[in-house]
Design a protein around this motif. Structure first.
Motif, PDB file in Angstrom:
ATOM      1  N   UNK A  41     -33.874  18.875  33.163  1.00 23.91           N
ATOM      2  CA  UNK A  41     -34.117  17.938  32.077  1.00 23.91           C
ATOM      3  C   UNK A  41     -33.287  18.261  30.827  1.00 23.91           C
ATOM      4  N   UNK A  42     -32.931  17.204  30.125  1.00 27.77           N
ATOM      5  CA  UNK A  42     -32.187  17.312  28.866  1.00 27.77           C
ATOM      6  C   UNK A  42     -33.099  17.792  27.744  1.00 27.77           C
ATOM      7  N   UNK A  43     -32.530  18.434  26.716  1.00 24.84           N
ATOM      8  CA  UNK A  43     -33.332  18.865  25.567  1.00 24.84           C
ATOM      9  C   UNK A  43     -33.437  17.807  24.487  1.00 24.84           C
ATOM     10  N   UNK A  44     -33.179  16.534  24.783  1.00 26.79           N
ATOM     11  CA  UNK A  44     -33.058  15.543  23.709  1.00 26.79           C
ATOM     12  C   UNK A  44     -34.319  15.409  22.858  1.00 26.79           C
ATOM     13  N   UNK A  45     -35.517  15.538  23.451  1.00 25.72           N
ATOM     14  CA  UNK A  45     -36.729  15.422  22.630  1.00 25.72           C
ATOM     15  C   UNK A  45     -36.858  16.607  21.669  1.00 25.72           C
TER      16      UNK A  45
ATOM     17  N   UNK B  15     -23.825   9.534  48.312  1.00 29.98           N
ATOM     18  CA  UNK B  15     -22.681   8.651  48.540  1.00 29.98           C
ATOM     19  C   UNK B  15     -21.940   8.384  47.238  1.00 29.98           C
ATOM     20  N   UNK B  16     -22.680   8.079  46.172  1.00 28.00           N
ATOM     21  CA  UNK B  16     -22.053   7.821  44.880  1.00 28.00           C
ATOM     22  C   UNK B  16     -21.382   9.076  44.329  1.00 28.00           C
ATOM     23  N   UNK B  17     -22.001  10.214  44.550  1.00 26.71           N
ATOM     24  CA  UNK B  17     -21.413  11.473  44.116  1.00 26.71           C
ATOM     25  C   UNK B  17     -20.032  11.666  44.734  1.00 26.71           C
ATOM     26  N   UNK B  18     -19.914  11.355  46.015  1.00 23.92           N
ATOM     27  CA  UNK B  18     -18.660  11.574  46.730  1.00 23.92           C
ATOM     28  C   UNK B  18     -17.627  10.481  46.467  1.00 23.92           C
ATOM     29  N   UNK B  19     -18.078   9.307  46.024  1.00 25.55           N
ATOM     30  CA  UNK B  19     -17.152   8.231  45.700  1.00 25.55           C
ATOM     31  C   UNK B  19     -16.460   8.433  44.355  1.00 25.55           C
ATOM     32  N   UNK B  20     -17.055   9.217  43.480  1.00 24.86           N
ATOM     33  CA  UNK B  20     -16.596   9.307  42.093  1.00 24.86           C
ATOM     34  C   UNK B  20     -15.298  10.090  41.949  1.00 24.86           C
ATOM     35  N   UNK B  21     -14.496   9.674  40.959  1.00 28.59           N
ATOM     36  CA  UNK B  21     -13.326  10.462  40.550  1.00 28.59           C
ATOM     37  C   UNK B  21     -13.754  11.647  39.689  1.00 28.59           C
ATOM     38  N   UNK B  22     -14.861  11.468  38.972  1.00 33.04           N
ATOM     39  CA  UNK B  22     -15.389  12.531  38.131  1.00 33.04           C
ATOM     40  C   UNK B  22     -16.893  12.452  38.065  1.00 33.04           C
ATOM     41  N   UNK B  23     -17.525  13.567  37.758  1.00 37.86           N
ATOM     42  CA  UNK B  23     -18.988  13.640  37.668  1.00 37.86           C
ATOM     43  C   UNK B  23     -19.362  14.279  36.341  1.00 37.86           C
ATOM     44  N   UNK B  24     -20.327  13.679  35.666  1.00 38.91           N
ATOM     45  CA  UNK B  24     -20.841  14.247  34.421  1.00 38.91           C
ATOM     46  C   UNK B  24     -22.350  14.422  34.526  1.00 38.91           C
ATOM     47  N   UNK B  25     -22.858  15.390  33.782  1.00 37.62           N
ATOM     48  CA  UNK B  25     -24.294  15.669  33.733  1.00 37.62           C
ATOM     49  C   UNK B  25     -24.654  16.092  32.316  1.00 37.62           C
ATOM     50  N   UNK B  26     -25.945  16.094  32.018  1.00 39.19           N
ATOM     51  CA  UNK B  26     -26.387  16.399  30.664  1.00 39.19           C
ATOM     52  C   UNK B  26     -26.729  17.873  30.455  1.00 39.19           C
TER      53      UNK B  26
ATOM     54  N   UNK C  52     -16.547   7.322  37.030  1.00 40.29           N
ATOM     55  CA  UNK C  52     -17.292   8.547  36.747  1.00 40.29           C
ATOM     56  C   UNK C  52     -18.769   8.280  37.022  1.00 40.29           C
ATOM     57  N   UNK C  53     -19.414   9.195  37.725  1.00 38.75           N
ATOM     58  CA  UNK C  53     -20.851   9.115  37.945  1.00 38.75           C
ATOM     59  C   UNK C  53     -21.550  10.104  37.017  1.00 38.75           C
ATOM     60  N   UNK C  54     -22.511   9.594  36.253  1.00 40.83           N
ATOM     61  CA  UNK C  54     -23.250  10.412  35.298  1.00 40.83           C
ATOM     62  C   UNK C  54     -24.682  10.561  35.796  1.00 40.83           C
ATOM     63  N   UNK C  55     -25.032  11.772  36.248  1.00 41.88           N
ATOM     64  CA  UNK C  55     -26.341  12.012  36.854  1.00 41.88           C
ATOM     65  C   UNK C  55     -27.288  12.689  35.858  1.00 41.88           C
ATOM     66  N   UNK C  56     -28.474  12.103  35.708  1.00 41.88           N
ATOM     67  CA  UNK C  56     -29.494  12.717  34.845  1.00 41.88           C
ATOM     68  C   UNK C  56     -30.803  12.948  35.595  1.00 41.88           C
ATOM     69  N   UNK C  57     -30.847  12.589  36.874  1.00 43.38           N
ATOM     70  CA  UNK C  57     -32.046  12.781  37.692  1.00 43.38           C
ATOM     71  C   UNK C  57     -31.686  13.553  38.956  1.00 43.38           C
TER      72      UNK C  57
END
Length: 294
Positions: A185-189, A78-89, A63-68
């Motif tokens: 951007x994430x709302x974590x702050x 390339x990594x996006x297309x290699x992944x079985x799954x993709x996650x984002x925040x 799984x590729x987890x993209x935050x940027x």
């Protein structure tokens, strides 16, 4: 089944804290084991490529987890297309990846890290905290603020960034401002400021527009409203805290991670079936690598 969250950084990086340390602890998962049955690459970078190719060749799940938003870099694609799954925040990032690449990403939002404290009010002090790279958002509006701003960051002249200093300043200040930043951007702050009992005054942003209880609009007007109505500001923060308690807990987001993993595993099995076919590994695309284009 071994699950591992992989990241090249450490606890000084927000992506490590929110996308690796917290979910790994909540789920009993490993960190930085590239031989795990499920490898989740958080904040992907070039060094993840050989590990990903090896995992796919072994029939393991990646799984590729993209935050940027670095998709101008071919390595990211390339990594996006290699992944079985993709996650984002954030949903904004999921929509971007869907629209640009036709890939459906699972949204797993950042859980809270800090303990919750009662909303407080002393003298209406205001603060901002964050990475120096995001201080541009504050510089744009700092001259309009009605009083001096306390800043916790990693640049000269600011209160030095540390977890201890952030918590101490949020105990001292009653208002935390959140000027608009990049839409992915994430709302974590914002979430952490609410958890620590501060009233959040923010400009509109996709990740926080639906949060109840906070001020969204002109920052100076929001500060002045809170300073004139401190009791109401505390009541609104209580509303925000209840919402965050329900939707942003580590347990809730661990469930979201498990769902994303299950989906990626199903995708991985389907991909292997497509490559091997019903009559063995040479029936379809015998000379193709294990990775498939998405």
């Amino acid at each position: 089944m071994k699950i591992s969250f992989c990241h090249y950084g450490n606890t000084k990086m927000a992506s490590y804290r929110y996308r690796v340390a917290i979910p790994a602890k909540e789920m009993g998962a490993q960190i930085n084991n590239p031989k795990a049955d499920v490898m989740i690459c958080c904040k992907p970078n070039e060094q993840d490529i050989p590990y990903t190719i090896k995992a796919r060749a072994d029939g393991r799940t990646v799984i590729m987890d993209f935050c940027d938003l670095h998709f101008d870099n071919p390595m990211y694609v390339e990594l996006l297309k290699l992944a079985d799954g993709v996650t984002v925040a954030t949903q904004w990032m999921a929509d971007y990846i869907r629209d640009e690449y036709g890939i459906l990403a699972d949204v797993v939002i950042d859980p809270y890290l800090y303990d919750e404290v009662e909303p407080h009010w002393t003298n209406g002090e205001i603060m901002w905290f964050g990475h120096a790279l995001n201080f541009y958002s504050v510089e744009r509006i700092i001259a309009t603020l009605p009083q001096p701003l306390r800043v916790v960051s990693n640049f000269d002249g600011a209160i030095p960034w540390s977890e201890e200093n952030v918590l101490a300043e949020m105990a001292l200040c009653d208002i935390v401002i959140m000027p608009e930043t990049a839409p992915y951007k994430s709302p974590n702050r914002t979430i952490e400021a609410i958890r620590r009992g501060c009233f959040v005054v923010a400009e509109p942003h996709p990740s926080i527009n639906n949060l109840p209880g906070i001020w969204i609009g002109n920052i100076r007007k929001g500060i002045e409203w809170a300073q004139q109505n401190p009791l109401m500001a505390q009541q609104r923060t209580q509303i925000a805290q209840a919402f965050i308690r329900k939707h942003y807990s580590p347990a809730t987001q661990a469930s979201a991670w498990r769902a994303a993993i299950q989906k990626a595993q199903s995708s991985s099995i389907a991909a292997r079936d497509l490559l091997t076919g019903p009559d063995g590994p040479e029936s379809i695309c015998p000379n193709q690598p294990m990775s498939i284009a998405m």
